[in-house]
Design a protein around this motif. Structure first.
Motif, PDB file in Angstrom:
ATOM      1  N   GLY A  95      34.755   2.462  19.479  1.00 23.03           N
ATOM      2  CA  GLY A  95      35.301   3.785  19.774  1.00 23.03           C
ATOM      3  C   GLY A  95      34.335   4.680  20.529  1.00 23.03           C
ATOM      4  O   GLY A  95      34.723   5.715  21.056  1.00 23.03           O
ATOM      5  N   SER A  96      33.061   4.294  20.585  1.00 25.52           N
ATOM      6  CA  SER A  96      32.081   5.108  21.307  1.00 25.52           C
ATOM      7  C   SER A  96      30.946   4.201  21.794  1.00 25.52           C
ATOM      8  O   SER A  96      30.757   3.089  21.270  1.00 25.52           O
ATOM      9  CB  SER A  96      31.492   6.181  20.387  1.00 25.52           C
ATOM     10  OG  SER A  96      30.701   5.541  19.395  1.00 25.52           O
ATOM     11  N   LEU A  97      30.192   4.723  22.750  1.00 26.10           N
ATOM     12  CA  LEU A  97      29.051   3.975  23.274  1.00 26.10           C
ATOM     13  C   LEU A  97      28.032   3.737  22.156  1.00 26.10           C
ATOM     14  O   LEU A  97      27.436   2.660  22.052  1.00 26.10           O
ATOM     15  CB  LEU A  97      28.420   4.794  24.404  1.00 26.10           C
ATOM     16  CG  LEU A  97      27.480   4.074  25.350  1.00 26.10           C
ATOM     17  CD1 LEU A  97      28.166   2.893  26.005  1.00 26.10           C
ATOM     18  CD2 LEU A  97      26.970   5.040  26.413  1.00 26.10           C
ATOM     19  N   ASP A  98      27.859   4.736  21.291  1.00 27.32           N
ATOM     20  CA  ASP A  98      26.892   4.604  20.192  1.00 27.32           C
ATOM     21  C   ASP A  98      27.238   3.438  19.275  1.00 27.32           C
ATOM     22  O   ASP A  98      26.354   2.711  18.819  1.00 27.32           O
ATOM     23  CB  ASP A  98      26.840   5.903  19.362  1.00 27.32           C
ATOM     24  CG  ASP A  98      26.024   6.958  20.086  1.00 27.32           C
ATOM     25  OD1 ASP A  98      25.309   6.590  21.034  1.00 27.32           O
ATOM     26  OD2 ASP A  98      26.134   8.148  19.719  1.00 27.32           O
ATOM     27  N   MET A  99      28.522   3.267  18.985  1.00 30.44           N
ATOM     28  CA  MET A  99      28.936   2.147  18.118  1.00 30.44           C
ATOM     29  C   MET A  99      28.547   0.808  18.757  1.00 30.44           C
ATOM     30  O   MET A  99      28.072  -0.105  18.085  1.00 30.44           O
ATOM     31  CB  MET A  99      30.456   2.153  17.916  1.00 30.44           C
ATOM     32  CG  MET A  99      30.959   3.129  16.886  1.00 30.44           C
ATOM     33  SD  MET A  99      32.773   3.131  16.869  1.00 30.44           S
ATOM     34  CE  MET A  99      33.100   1.603  15.977  1.00 30.44           C
ATOM     35  N   VAL A 100      28.743   0.723  20.049  1.00 35.44           N
ATOM     36  CA  VAL A 100      28.437  -0.531  20.757  1.00 35.44           C
ATOM     37  C   VAL A 100      26.927  -0.774  20.753  1.00 35.44           C
ATOM     38  O   VAL A 100      26.459  -1.881  20.455  1.00 35.44           O
ATOM     39  CB  VAL A 100      28.963  -0.484  22.215  1.00 35.44           C
ATOM     40  CG1 VAL A 100      28.609  -1.756  22.961  1.00 35.44           C
ATOM     41  CG2 VAL A 100      30.467  -0.248  22.230  1.00 35.44           C
ATOM     42  N   LEU A 101      26.175   0.293  21.028  1.00 39.64           N
ATOM     43  CA  LEU A 101      24.718   0.142  21.102  1.00 39.64           C
ATOM     44  C   LEU A 101      24.142  -0.177  19.726  1.00 39.64           C
ATOM     45  O   LEU A 101      23.185  -0.947  19.601  1.00 39.64           O
ATOM     46  CB  LEU A 101      24.077   1.401  21.699  1.00 39.64           C
ATOM     47  CG  LEU A 101      24.514   1.697  23.154  1.00 39.64           C
ATOM     48  CD1 LEU A 101      23.900   3.002  23.651  1.00 39.64           C
ATOM     49  CD2 LEU A 101      24.159   0.556  24.100  1.00 39.64           C
ATOM     50  N   GLU A 102      24.761   0.365  18.665  1.00 41.18           N
ATOM     51  CA  GLU A 102      24.307   0.088  17.302  1.00 41.18           C
ATOM     52  C   GLU A 102      24.554  -1.392  16.961  1.00 41.18           C
ATOM     53  O   GLU A 102      23.684  -2.065  16.402  1.00 41.18           O
ATOM     54  CB  GLU A 102      25.037   1.031  16.327  1.00 41.18           C
ATOM     55  CG  GLU A 102      24.720   0.849  14.853  1.00 41.18           C
ATOM     56  CD  GLU A 102      23.217   0.836  14.552  1.00 41.18           C
ATOM     57  OE1 GLU A 102      22.482   1.618  15.173  1.00 41.18           O
ATOM     58  OE2 GLU A 102      22.781   0.012  13.695  1.00 41.18           O
ATOM     59  N   MET A 103      25.724  -1.892  17.328  1.00 39.63           N
ATOM     60  CA  MET A 103      26.008  -3.309  17.072  1.00 39.63           C
ATOM     61  C   MET A 103      25.069  -4.199  17.905  1.00 39.63           C
ATOM     62  O   MET A 103      24.583  -5.233  17.433  1.00 39.63           O
ATOM     63  CB  MET A 103      27.481  -3.626  17.392  1.00 39.63           C
ATOM     64  CG  MET A 103      27.854  -5.088  17.225  1.00 39.63           C
ATOM     65  SD  MET A 103      27.431  -5.775  15.590  1.00 39.63           S
ATOM     66  CE  MET A 103      28.731  -5.068  14.569  1.00 39.63           C
ATOM     67  N   ASP A 104      24.803  -3.774  19.122  1.00 40.03           N
ATOM     68  CA  ASP A 104      23.880  -4.524  19.985  1.00 40.03           C
ATOM     69  C   ASP A 104      22.515  -4.639  19.295  1.00 40.03           C
ATOM     70  O   ASP A 104      21.939  -5.723  19.212  1.00 40.03           O
ATOM     71  CB  ASP A 104      23.772  -3.792  21.337  1.00 40.03           C
ATOM     72  CG  ASP A 104      22.801  -4.451  22.298  1.00 40.03           C
ATOM     73  OD1 ASP A 104      23.227  -5.325  23.062  1.00 40.03           O
ATOM     74  OD2 ASP A 104      21.603  -4.093  22.278  1.00 40.03           O
ATOM     75  N   ARG A 105      22.031  -3.520  18.761  1.00 41.08           N
ATOM     76  CA  ARG A 105      20.708  -3.530  18.099  1.00 41.08           C
ATOM     77  C   ARG A 105      20.734  -4.406  16.840  1.00 41.08           C
ATOM     78  O   ARG A 105      19.816  -5.199  16.611  1.00 41.08           O
ATOM     79  CB  ARG A 105      20.282  -2.097  17.725  1.00 41.08           C
ATOM     80  CG  ARG A 105      19.769  -1.289  18.911  1.00 41.08           C
ATOM     81  CD  ARG A 105      19.123   0.020  18.452  1.00 41.08           C
ATOM     82  NE  ARG A 105      20.113   0.953  17.913  1.00 41.08           N
ATOM     83  CZ  ARG A 105      20.775   1.853  18.644  1.00 41.08           C
ATOM     84  NH1 ARG A 105      20.543   1.954  19.937  1.00 41.08           N
ATOM     85  NH2 ARG A 105      21.655   2.663  18.085  1.00 41.08           N
ATOM     86  N   SER A 106      21.796  -4.286  16.026  1.00 49.50           N
ATOM     87  CA  SER A 106      21.883  -5.086  14.789  1.00 49.50           C
ATOM     88  C   SER A 106      21.875  -6.572  15.124  1.00 49.50           C
ATOM     89  O   SER A 106      21.176  -7.361  14.484  1.00 49.50           O
ATOM     90  CB  SER A 106      23.189  -4.831  14.039  1.00 49.50           C
ATOM     91  OG  SER A 106      23.291  -3.540  13.640  1.00 49.50           O
ATOM     92  N   ALA A 107      22.673  -6.931  16.112  1.00 49.41           N
ATOM     93  CA  ALA A 107      22.789  -8.360  16.454  1.00 49.41           C
ATOM     94  C   ALA A 107      21.461  -8.891  17.000  1.00 49.41           C
ATOM     95  O   ALA A 107      21.084 -10.033  16.723  1.00 49.41           O
ATOM     96  CB  ALA A 107      23.908  -8.568  17.470  1.00 49.41           C
ATOM     97  N   ARG A 108      20.742  -8.048  17.748  1.00 50.81           N
ATOM     98  CA  ARG A 108      19.423  -8.484  18.248  1.00 50.81           C
ATOM     99  C   ARG A 108      18.463  -8.736  17.087  1.00 50.81           C
ATOM    100  O   ARG A 108      17.697  -9.697  17.096  1.00 50.81           O
ATOM    101  CB  ARG A 108      18.827  -7.448  19.216  1.00 50.81           C
ATOM    102  CG  ARG A 108      19.456  -7.526  20.586  1.00 50.81           C
ATOM    103  CD  ARG A 108      19.027  -6.398  21.511  1.00 50.81           C
ATOM    104  NE  ARG A 108      20.024  -6.297  22.563  1.00 50.81           N
ATOM    105  CZ  ARG A 108      19.977  -6.951  23.724  1.00 50.81           C
ATOM    106  NH1 ARG A 108      18.952  -7.705  24.016  1.00 50.81           N
ATOM    107  NH2 ARG A 108      20.949  -6.850  24.606  1.00 50.81           N
ATOM    108  N   ARG A 109      18.517  -7.835  16.079  1.00 53.28           N
ATOM    109  CA  ARG A 109      17.652  -8.007  14.899  1.00 53.28           C
ATOM    110  C   ARG A 109      17.993  -9.308  14.182  1.00 53.28           C
ATOM    111  O   ARG A 109      17.108 -10.113  13.864  1.00 53.28           O
ATOM    112  CB  ARG A 109      17.851  -6.838  13.925  1.00 53.28           C
ATOM    113  CG  ARG A 109      16.908  -5.669  14.149  1.00 53.28           C
ATOM    114  CD  ARG A 109      16.902  -4.722  12.956  1.00 53.28           C
ATOM    115  NE  ARG A 109      18.212  -4.216  12.572  1.00 53.28           N
ATOM    116  CZ  ARG A 109      18.792  -3.140  13.118  1.00 53.28           C
ATOM    117  NH1 ARG A 109      18.176  -2.460  14.069  1.00 53.28           N
ATOM    118  NH2 ARG A 109      19.965  -2.735  12.701  1.00 53.28           N
TER     119      ARG A 109
END
Ligand code: NDP
Length: 396
Positions: free
Chosen positions: A367-381
């Motif tokens: 629903g927002s760019l922040d949600m996507v970027l947060e998932m991106d960071r989690s998946a990288r971790r």
């Protein structure tokens, strides 16, 4: 004059875009707003001297003094940093090339759409990670997205004037990459140099390796599903070693419309640059009588597990695409760095998705760019943890 910006100007897509802009009149014909690069100051400065943009932006902050020096006396503004790249997308332009590689390309493209621009989208990661968000933003702002991936440009061209309700399936073709004919047991020993050679296309290193693993095609399947609003089952993949037929659309009356052309990205980029007109483009013309025959086969699921993973990602939907892409980028970095084998890339991505699958957020609509970027960071971790465990297991 038409205002244009090129994001990722020094890459393979960026250089082809630069070539076309220069051939079509360069700074005399276009009002160039922004050119951006990651860290290649020398090439960015050369392009800027030729195209005279308002601003040249380098993502690597440490490169700012060098860029300033290289453009001293030209009157071209300079800036550096990831935020400055995204900022450049707020500068009004009529046509913007999204040619940055990886998830780093998402934010500038999203920002550009907020201004109702025409976005020539080469950065497939944007639609994979945030397809519903981008399509909704484009719709709300009256912006236009033109696909630049050759297969998607081919589908777009085949669909011109057609009713989507009459489409049964869309088939995108794949060369099969560098290891198409290798015995399966040899794949684990494939080197970075071997994976960085493409049989037909001349592209950046990352997408070339992704072609050998079919992660590139996996991203493209998701991209087609998002961009054209197709169900996952409507998107098919066909191995076509010659890379001359880029895509096929099959209609309910049994007819198929395909798109043929030389494997030269300047066709798809030029099509997007001149759209809705067709301009003269400097790509080779196909001599079909000389070529004689085109060949096709179904992709081997054992050779290309990435395609199965793409189906699972589409079935989950939501932010699964962002997780998939991030895990893939981490796995690809590790392969390039010599930390894992070629075949481990798919295992790392699969394991990452498995570990994230218990999280409610995975299937949530972006629903927002922040949600996507947060998932991106989690998946990288999570992918980094998976890699560390793999390395520990190998040591014991
Ligand atoms: P390249 O690696 O050749 O170029 C990438 C560009 O992005 C370069 O200008 C690079 O700068 C810049 N860049 C890299 N990292 C960052 C960052 N963190 N922030 C800002 N800029 C950055 O990639 P390609 O041209 O091959 O691919 C670009 C995109 O187009 C990808 O999404 C790819 O999947 C897609 N695509 C590419 C095709 C091709 O033929 N190459 C075909 C179809 C799609 P620098 O040069 O300074 O490192």
């Amino acid at each position: 004059m038409r205002r244009v910006s090129v994001f990722g100007a020094t890459g393979s897509i960026g250089e082809s875009t630069f070539d076309l802009l220069m051939r079509q009149g360069g700074a005399e014909a276009y009002d160039v707003v922004a050119l951006t690069a990651g860290r290649n100051v020398a090439r960015l400065a050369e392009q800027a001297r030729a195209l005279k943009p308002d601003v040249a932006v380098i993502a690597d902050e440490a490169s700012l003094p060098a860029l300033r020096e290289a453009l001293a006396g030209t009157g071209i503004a300079t800036a550096a940093g990831q935020a400055a790249v995204a900022e450049a997308a707020h500068r009004p332009a009529d046509w913007i090339m999204s040619g940055i590689v990886g998830a780093a390309g998402l934010e500038p493209g999203f920002r550009a759409l907020q201004h109702g621009t025409t976005l020539a989208l080469a950065n497939k990661e944007s639609l994979v990670t945030a397809g519903p968000l981008l399509m909704a933003e484009a719709g709300a702002r009256g912006a236009t997205i033109l696909p630049v991936d050759s297969e998607h440009s081919a589908v777009f061209q085949a669909l011109a004037g057609e009713d989507m309700a009459a489409v049964e399936t869309v088939t995108i073709t794949a060369s099969g990459g560098a290891f198409r004919d290798w015995p399966l047991e040899r794949l684990a020993r494939a080197t970075v140099a071997e994976a960085s050679t493409h049989p037909n296309w001349n592209m950046g290193q990352r997408i070339t390796i992704d072609s050998a693993s079919m992660f590139n095609k996996a991203l493209e399947v998701i991209e087609a599903h998002e961009f054209f609003g197709l169900t996952p089952a409507q998107v098919e993949v066909l191995v076509h070693p010659e890379s001359l037929l880029h895509a096929l659309v099959s209609f309910r009356d049994g007819g198929m419309i395909g798109h043929l052309g030389a494997p030269d990205m300047r066709h798809a980029i030029g099509y997007a640059l001149n759209w809705p007109e067709r301009g003269h483009l400097p790509v080779a013309r196909l001599d079909l009588a000389r070529i004689g025959r085109l060949t096709f086969s179904a992709p081997d699921p054992h050779r290309y597990p990435a395609l199965r993973l793409a189906r699972e990602v589409m079935a989950t939907g939501g932010l699964a695409g962002a997780a998939f892409n991030a895990a893939k980028e981490i796995a690809l970095d590790a392969f390039i760095a010599g930390r894992i084998r070629f075949t481990d890339m798919a295992s790392v991505v699969e394991e990452t998705l498995d570990r994230l699958s218990g999280r409610e957020s995975l299937g949530k609509r972006p629903g927002s760019l922040d949600m996507v970027l947060e998932m991106d960071r989690s998946a990288r971790r999570v992918a980094a943890e998976t890699l560390a465990e793999l390395a520990a297991a190998e040591r014991t």
